[in-house]
Design an enzyme around this catalytic site. Structure first.
Site, mmCIF file in Angstrom:
data_model
loop_
_atom_site.group_PDB
_atom_site.id
_atom_site.type_symbol
_atom_site.label_atom_id
_atom_site.label_comp_id
_atom_site.label_asym_id
_atom_site.label_seq_id
_atom_site.Cartn_x
_atom_site.Cartn_y
_atom_site.Cartn_z
ATOM 1 N N TRP A 46 0.845 -1.204 0.000
ATOM 2 C CA TRP A 46 0.000 0.000 0.000
ATOM 3 C C TRP A 46 0.880 1.254 0.000
ATOM 4 C CZ3 TRP A 46 -0.024 3.993 3.524
ATOM 5 C CH2 TRP A 46 -1.028 4.937 3.377
ATOM 6 N N HIS A 47 2.031 1.155 0.704
ATOM 7 C CA HIS A 47 2.899 2.341 0.810
ATOM 8 C C HIS A 47 3.478 2.746 -0.539
ATOM 9 C CE1 HIS A 47 2.677 1.561 5.103
ATOM 10 N NE2 HIS A 47 3.098 2.801 5.279
ATOM 11 N N GLY A 48 3.778 1.770 -1.363
ATOM 12 C CA GLY A 48 4.359 2.137 -2.642
ATOM 13 C C GLY A 48 4.447 0.937 -3.556
ATOM 14 N N PHE A 88 2.808 8.526 -1.443
ATOM 15 C CA PHE A 88 2.001 7.309 -1.401
ATOM 16 C C PHE A 88 0.558 7.607 -1.758
ATOM 17 C CE2 PHE A 88 5.209 6.516 2.105
ATOM 18 C CZ PHE A 88 6.125 6.032 1.201
#
Lengths: 356, 474
Positions: free
Chosen positions: B325-327, B474
């Site tokens: 989800w962060h990247g 993000f």
């Protein structure tokens, strides 16, 4: 509705260490407390470092420069500071006096004042002044965030500098006006460099090496030649304005006029950004156009101009970052500069050795 | 538009000047307009995506049958939720992960010798997309579960999705907490406004003074080819402190700004450096995200209800998804997997109560060390370079390099001192400092002094070339 909504309402609010304890004072006293809070928080810092306001022109700077009797004077910011070693240059010129007035972070407002109120006022003015700059800084009076140099401006300014103030006012955008306003309210922010340096000094106090030695080592460790990846930097940005639009609200015409009136030869030197890995120039089309217009303008006014952009002698490996030269190569760049602009020094009757 | 610009200050002051003179509906309309101006300031096209996504989620929730209404067939009940999930995933895949998938496929094809193809996609990641999509999806799931009623008022709902203080980097709010605040009259109290100003000052101080200054050290180390052992880990530590100061600073600015409008946002960080275990860390770090993944991913997967091995799998899956989800990069999957492994190992370790008590003094420093190691995976995007850096031995360095690392370590310690003082204050407040922490007058004086110190610090110690907020990417 009642189930979810009841749950929703019970979830409202939040707390943290910075929350206040409500309902202790009466309504008016509570609002008065907020006003006092805001006055103290935003008012107290405005009282710090006000004494500078009474400062006038610093005569000692003029006296010191006069005592040195320089034949060549260099003006600029860190572009100059990381490129020219005045002592080394003086040695190369068989001891002829060279002085650098580099002020890191400065722009043309300060360069103009140095030229007009220091160099041009010497009883024996120098033969030549070199002004180093990058990008379009020669037509940008002050950097957007450079209000910290305002204090230096005060010490370089004479009492009646209406022309100077007029150029400065005309060149400021609304954003810069706002920053200037903030600077007038909070002069304490001019201590920024000193404060950050203090952190370095305190940190260095724990070690046998000095701050300068440790900073030098850090610069070398984190220099370009130690970096990962072949090409880290984008090209420098486009000029803020086209040259023709910018020059009217800049100090460039005043600098040319002042130097001519004092019989000093003015030489502008535009430094180049670190080239790409393949040796090509790191510059946008708009900046190239600006540089051509600047060159034509200076030629029309009979002023010498050296643009080092694209100069094959300035190797990519000399750079510390995208513009500054690694301090290890300061003597090398000084010698390179002398070779490249030899005609200026030759015109002073200097004979350069062939072995350099 | 970002918080640390004069444009934001101007927008905030302009909105505030009108806000408290208006009625509730007009206040919401004003906030919605301000939010879209804020979001579309750099690229107005972004607001089209935001508006379209908002509308899709609004309609999906309205389509969900009311819990009291009889519906025939499972599909009819689940279809709106599936639609919302599909809309969310479509947006995230299209704008965030497509380029990553194509790149990964290209590398795989190249590795097995089937030739190469280049990624010609050049998709710009819309700022804040990871945050507002999760917030909207959480709302639809809550409606599906009958915990929140679907809202008919599009204005209130659109504001819930786009409320500018938390739009681009959270906290990710729950509908049950934020929507009622928009639906009820807000009241300005001096305490709320003062606490908002304090949060703003503390948040800006953390970002501009701490994060931007230690960030220079971290950036220098991570862009150096061979930093040496001591220098590398000073850089990793600096990055750990930078990301905390940066992101918790952002969260505090968001919460402080919201309070000026009479809105309370969730606390996103609760002294994570005092965590006693990896799982405790996730109860203190980016709380709004970790609780979102707990409630909407981990528990639906079965949570801890299906035995130890299934719990371990669920934890690993949740952390891997959270990492990605962060990247859109494998290093974030590695970072998520590392944290998942830490939490699973923590569950499996056979600590007796006596041993736990004996090891108690080590719990905080060991957890801090493990979390700090993890920041290497977060900061460095290349897996091969991560491996190279992990292979750096203490023998591969000179005495001069060690002295330089120690010099930078002291700088990191000095810049981050306010964080440690705040952490210590948070830990000691209930017991050791009751006199200081209680009493309206002392609290008011404390806040005035602290506020003036933070503001002076921002004026004097900020870096002029400060960077963007890390979580904006993000």
């Amino acid at each position: 509705m009642s189930g979810p909504v009841a749950a929703e309402r019970s979830n409202g609010g939040g707390s943290s260490d910075l929350d206040c304890d409500p309902n202790r004072f009466g309504q008016y006293r509570r609002w008065a407390g907020l006003v006092i809070f805001l006055l103290v928080v935003f008012g107290a810092p405005a009282l710090l470092f006000r004494p500078w306001q009474g400062t006038e022109f610093d005569q000692t700077a003029l006296d010191e420069l006069s005592a040195r009797q320089p034949e060549f004077v260099f003006i600029g910011n860190s572009m100059l500071e990381t490129r020219i070693d005045p002592e080394h240059l003086s040695e190369l010129l068989s001891g002829r006096p060279v002085t650098s007035l580099a002020v890191p972070g400065s722009q043309s407002a300060i360069w103009y004042l140095q030229l007009k109120n220091l160099v041009a006022e010497l009883d024996q003015p120098p033969a030549t002044i070199f002004v180093f700059f990058r990008n379009d800084l020669i037509t940008q009076p002050l950097a957007p965030l450079d209000e910290r140099n305002r204090e230096l401006i005060v010490t370089l300014k004479r009492p009646d500098e209406e022309q100077f103030e007029a150029v400065l006012e005309a060149s400021r955008s609304a954003y810069q006006q706002a920053l200037h306003g903030l600077d007038r309210i909070y002069p304490v922010q001019r201590q920024n460099d000193e404060a950050l340096k203090l952190i370095s000094d305190v940190s260095a106090a724990f070690f046998p090496s000095s701050t300068t030695e440790l900073s030098f080592r850090a610069d070398d460790q984190f220099a370009f030649h130690n970096m990962v990846g072949p090409d880290l930097d984008p090209p420098p940005p486009d000029p803020e304005r086209e040259f023709e639009d910018a020059v009217g609200n800049s100090f460039l015409p005043l600098m040319i006029e002042t130097a001519a009136a004092s019989g000093i030869e003015l030489v502008f030197v535009r430094v180049q950004a670190r080239p790409n890995t393949d040796g090509t120039v790191r510059e946008t089309d708009a900046m190239r156009r600006y540089s051509q217009d600047l060159a034509a303008y200076l030629q029309d006014n009979g002023v010498r101009y050296f643009d080092f952009t694209g100069n094959p002698a300035v190797d990519r490996g000399l750079y510390y970052d995208s513009f500054h030269i690694d301090q290890l190569y300061l003597p090398d760049y000084t010698e390179l500069f002398l070779r490249e602009v030899a005609e200026v020094f030759n015109s002073e009757g200097l004979s350069l050795g062939q072995d350099r | 538009m970002t918080f640390q610009t004069l444009s934001f200050v101007a927008l905030l002051l302009a909105v505030l000047a009108l806000y408290w003179a208006l009625g509730r509906r007009e206040q919401n309309l004003l906030l919605l307009v301000a939010s879209y101006v804020f979001y579309g300031y750099v690229d107005p096209l972004l607001t089209v995506l935001l508006a379209g996504f908002t509308l899709a989620m609004y309609l999906s929730a309205l389509w969900i049958p009311h819990p009291g209404v009889a519906v025939t067939g499972k599909f009819r009940r689940r279809a709106p939720l599936l639609l919302a999930i599909a809309a969310t995933l479509s947006v995230l895949i299209a704008f965030k992960y497509l380029g990553f998938f194509v790149d990964s496929a290209s590398e795989f094809v190249d590795t097995i010798g089937l030739g190469t193809f280049s990624n010609t996609l050049n998709i710009i990641l819309p700022i804040g997309i990871s945050f507002y999509t999760l917030q909207a999806l959480g709302y639809v799931i809550d409606v599906h579960r009958g915990r929140v009623q679907a809202r008919r008022n599009l204005l209130d709902f659109a504001l819930f999705i786009s409320f500018f203080p938390q739009l681009v980097a959270g906290p990710i709010e729950r509908a049950s907490r934020l929507l009622p605040q928009f639906e009820n009259r807000r009241k300005a109290t001096p305490e709320l406004i003062q606490s908002g100003v304090m949060l703003l000052l503390w948040g800006f101080f953390k970002k501009l003074v701490i994060a931007d200054n230690v960030g220079v050290i971290a950036d220098n180390v991570f862009t150096t080819e061979s930093p040496g052992f001591a220098l590398l880990w000073v850089g990793v530590l600096a990055f750990g402190l930078q990301i905390f100061a940066d992101f918790s600073g952002y969260s505090d600015i968001a919460r402080g700004t919201a309070r000026l409008f009479g809105i309370n946002l969730s606390q996103n960080f609760r002294h994570p450096h005092m965590a006693r275990s990896p799982s405790d860390f996730w109860r203190r770090w980016h709380i709004s995200l970790s609780t979102w993944f707990r409630d909407y991913v981990y528990i639906p997967l079965g949570g801890s209800r299906k035995g130890e091995s299934r719990t371990g799998i669920n934890l690993m899956a949740t952390f891997l998804i959270s990492g990605l989800w962060h990247g859109a990069s494998w290093n974030f999957a590695l970072w998520g997997g590392y944290h998942g492994a830490l939490v699973v190992i923590q569950r499996l370790l056979p600590f007796s109560p006596g041993l736990k008590m004996a090891l108690r003094p080590l719990a905080v420093p060991v957890t801090f060390l493990l979390i700090t190691i993890g920041w290497l995976f977060f900061r460095e995007s290349s897996l091969s370079r991560i491996w190279d850096l992990l292979s750096v031995s203490p023998a591969d360095q000179t005495a001069e390099s060690v002295e330089l690392a120690a010099f930078l370590l002291v700088q990191v310690a000095l810049y981050s001192m306010p964080i440690w003082l705040h952490t210590a204050y948070g830990a000691l407040k209930p017991g050791v400092l009751p006199a200081l922490a209680s009493g309206r007058l002392s609290s008011q004086v404390q806040q005035m002094v602290l506020g003036a110190v933070f503001f002076t610090g921002i004026l004097v110690m900020r870096r002029s070339e400060g960077g963007e907020f890390i979580y904006f990417q993000f």
